[in-house]
Design a protein around this motif. Structure first.
Motif, PDB file in Angstrom:
ATOM      1  N   GLU A  39       0.830  -1.212   0.000  1.00 48.76           N
ATOM      2  CA  GLU A  39       0.000   0.000   0.000  1.00 48.76           C
ATOM      3  C   GLU A  39       0.863   1.261   0.000  1.00 48.76           C
ATOM      4  N   VAL A  40       1.960   1.255   0.735  1.00 46.73           N
ATOM      5  CA  VAL A  40       2.883   2.393   0.730  1.00 46.73           C
ATOM      6  C   VAL A  40       3.459   2.568  -0.672  1.00 46.73           C
ATOM      7  N   THR A  41       3.858   1.481  -1.301  1.00 48.77           N
ATOM      8  CA  THR A  41       4.421   1.557  -2.652  1.00 48.77           C
ATOM      9  C   THR A  41       3.410   2.128  -3.634  1.00 48.77           C
ATOM     10  N   VAL A  42       2.183   1.630  -3.595  1.00 48.19           N
ATOM     11  CA  VAL A  42       1.138   2.141  -4.491  1.00 48.19           C
ATOM     12  C   VAL A  42       0.906   3.624  -4.229  1.00 48.19           C
ATOM     13  N   THR A  43       0.867   4.016  -2.966  1.00 48.94           N
ATOM     14  CA  THR A  43       0.613   5.418  -2.615  1.00 48.94           C
ATOM     15  C   THR A  43       1.764   6.315  -3.057  1.00 48.94           C
ATOM     16  N   VAL A  44       2.986   5.888  -2.848  1.00 47.75           N
ATOM     17  CA  VAL A  44       4.152   6.673  -3.274  1.00 47.75           C
ATOM     18  C   VAL A  44       4.142   6.835  -4.793  1.00 47.75           C
ATOM     19  N   VAL A  45       3.934   5.755  -5.525  1.00 57.34           N
ATOM     20  CA  VAL A  45       3.890   5.831  -6.991  1.00 57.34           C
ATOM     21  C   VAL A  45       2.765   6.759  -7.435  1.00 57.34           C
ATOM     22  N   HIS A  46       1.606   6.632  -6.809  1.00 51.93           N
ATOM     23  CA  HIS A  46       0.450   7.464  -7.146  1.00 51.93           C
ATOM     24  C   HIS A  46       0.770   8.950  -6.980  1.00 51.93           C
ATOM     25  N   GLU A  47       1.366   9.309  -5.859  1.00 52.18           N
ATOM     26  CA  GLU A  47       1.656  10.729  -5.595  1.00 52.18           C
ATOM     27  C   GLU A  47       2.790  11.248  -6.490  1.00 52.18           C
ATOM     28  N   ILE A  48       3.786  10.429  -6.753  1.00 53.62           N
ATOM     29  CA  ILE A  48       4.852  10.837  -7.676  1.00 53.62           C
ATOM     30  C   ILE A  48       4.272  11.043  -9.071  1.00 53.62           C
ATOM     31  N   ALA A  49       3.336  10.201  -9.459  1.00 52.42           N
ATOM     32  CA  ALA A  49       2.690  10.357 -10.772  1.00 52.42           C
ATOM     33  C   ALA A  49       1.996  11.714 -10.870  1.00 52.42           C
ATOM     34  N   HIS A  50       1.388  12.172  -9.786  1.00 51.35           N
ATOM     35  CA  HIS A  50       0.782  13.513  -9.795  1.00 51.35           C
ATOM     36  C   HIS A  50       1.849  14.585 -10.038  1.00 51.35           C
ATOM     37  N   HIS A  51       3.039  14.400  -9.487  1.00 46.73           N
ATOM     38  CA  HIS A  51       4.155  15.323  -9.722  1.00 46.73           C
ATOM     39  C   HIS A  51       4.468  15.417 -11.218  1.00 46.73           C
ATOM     40  N   PHE A  52       4.262  14.293 -11.929  1.00 47.85           N
ATOM     41  CA  PHE A  52       4.485  14.259 -13.375  1.00 47.85           C
ATOM     42  C   PHE A  52       3.244  14.663 -14.172  1.00 47.85           C
ATOM     43  N   GLY A  53       2.181  15.061 -13.469  1.00 48.36           N
ATOM     44  CA  GLY A  53       0.995  15.565 -14.140  1.00 48.36           C
ATOM     45  C   GLY A  53      -0.030  14.502 -14.520  1.00 48.36           C
ATOM     46  N   ILE A  54       0.093  13.312 -13.973  1.00 51.31           N
ATOM     47  CA  ILE A  54      -0.852  12.245 -14.290  1.00 51.31           C
ATOM     48  C   ILE A  54      -2.061  12.349 -13.360  1.00 51.31           C
ATOM     49  N   SER A  55      -3.250  12.316 -13.928  1.00 45.17           N
ATOM     50  CA  SER A  55      -4.492  12.516 -13.172  1.00 45.17           C
ATOM     51  C   SER A  55      -4.903  11.263 -12.395  1.00 45.17           C
ATOM     52  N   ASP A  56      -5.786  11.460 -11.412  1.00 48.66           N
ATOM     53  CA  ASP A  56      -6.348  10.331 -10.662  1.00 48.66           C
ATOM     54  C   ASP A  56      -7.063   9.364 -11.599  1.00 48.66           C
ATOM     55  N   GLU A  57      -7.805   9.920 -12.539  1.00 48.47           N
ATOM     56  CA  GLU A  57      -8.547   9.074 -13.480  1.00 48.47           C
ATOM     57  C   GLU A  57      -7.595   8.139 -14.239  1.00 48.47           C
ATOM     58  N   ARG A  58      -6.521   8.694 -14.759  1.00 45.26           N
ATOM     59  CA  ARG A  58      -5.550   7.882 -15.513  1.00 45.26           C
ATOM     60  C   ARG A  58      -4.851   6.879 -14.604  1.00 45.26           C
ATOM     61  N   LEU A  59      -4.532   7.285 -13.392  1.00 47.54           N
ATOM     62  CA  LEU A  59      -3.892   6.361 -12.447  1.00 47.54           C
ATOM     63  C   LEU A  59      -4.795   5.184 -12.130  1.00 47.54           C
ATOM     64  N   HIS A  60      -6.090   5.422 -11.975  1.00 50.64           N
ATOM     65  CA  HIS A  60      -7.030   4.338 -11.739  1.00 50.64           C
ATOM     66  C   HIS A  60      -7.081   3.400 -12.946  1.00 50.64           C
ATOM     67  N   GLU A  61      -7.055   3.962 -14.145  1.00 49.22           N
ATOM     68  CA  GLU A  61      -7.044   3.136 -15.357  1.00 49.22           C
ATOM     69  C   GLU A  61      -5.797   2.234 -15.396  1.00 49.22           C
ATOM     70  N   LEU A  62      -4.685   2.764 -14.894  1.00 49.76           N
ATOM     71  CA  LEU A  62      -3.418   2.038 -14.934  1.00 49.76           C
ATOM     72  C   LEU A  62      -3.245   1.082 -13.743  1.00 49.76           C
ATOM     73  N   GLY A  63      -4.197   1.103 -12.798  1.00 46.65           N
ATOM     74  CA  GLY A  63      -4.114   0.229 -11.634  1.00 46.65           C
ATOM     75  C   GLY A  63      -3.349   0.804 -10.464  1.00 46.65           C
ATOM     76  N   TRP A  64      -3.094   2.097 -10.482  1.00 47.96           N
ATOM     77  CA  TRP A  64      -2.373   2.766  -9.394  1.00 47.96           C
ATOM     78  C   TRP A  64      -3.283   3.712  -8.620  1.00 47.96           C
ATOM     79  N   GLY A  65      -4.584   3.431  -8.627  1.00 48.63           N
ATOM     80  CA  GLY A  65      -5.554   4.308  -7.989  1.00 48.63           C
ATOM     81  C   GLY A  65      -5.736   4.076  -6.530  1.00 48.63           C
TER      82      GLY A  65
END
Length: 135
Positions: free
Chosen positions: A109-135
């Motif tokens: 869960e920590v890994t998923v959360t860290v990846v998710h938040e770093i993805a936001h730093h790169f401009g990736i939206s919650d919607e796209r992260l959920h599509e990719l399985g990182w929601g």
């Protein structure tokens, strides 16, 4: 009844993990980020806090596992670098421990959360992260 009657049974209650072990799980997740991605991260700091405290205007029952605050790389302009504070990623210990029943689950869960938040730093939206399985 507001108290969970099963919470006192170790396998049903929130996982107990000391701060140092949780911090180590966050550090492990950060270290697992591929070097080519971490090299592109710019002016971002990662913190661990106990819990998210909803702000004015937030739903008071908001529960977050992590939060990215800042200007994503995709939105930065030439003006951005002039005295901007670092972006901030916060990983919230209590809600992660509340949903996990094993150390292995916490690390996942920590890994998923860290990846998710770093993805936001790169401009990736919650919607796209959920599509990719990182929601």
């Amino acid at each position: 009844m507001t108290r969970d009657p099963l919470a006192s049974i170790p396998s049903f209650g929130p996982l107990r993990m000391d701060d140092a072990d949780f911090d180590a799980a966050v550090e492990q997740a950060l270290a697992a980020i591929p070097a080519d991605i971490s090299a592109r991260m710019d002016n971002v700091a990662v913190f661990v806090d106990d819990d998210y405290i909803p702000r004015e205007g937030d739903d008071p029952s908001t529960v977050l596992l992590g939060l990215y605050e800042g200007t994503p790389l995709t939105e930065r302009d030439s003006w951005w670098g002039a005295g901007s504070l670092p972006d901030r990623i916060t990983i919230y210990r209590t809600p992660i421990l509340d949903i996990c029943s094993s150390r292995k689950q916490v690390i996942h869960e920590v890994t998923v959360t860290v990846v998710h938040e770093i993805a936001h730093h790169f401009g990736i939206s919650d919607e796209r992260l959920h599509e990719l399985g990182w929601g």
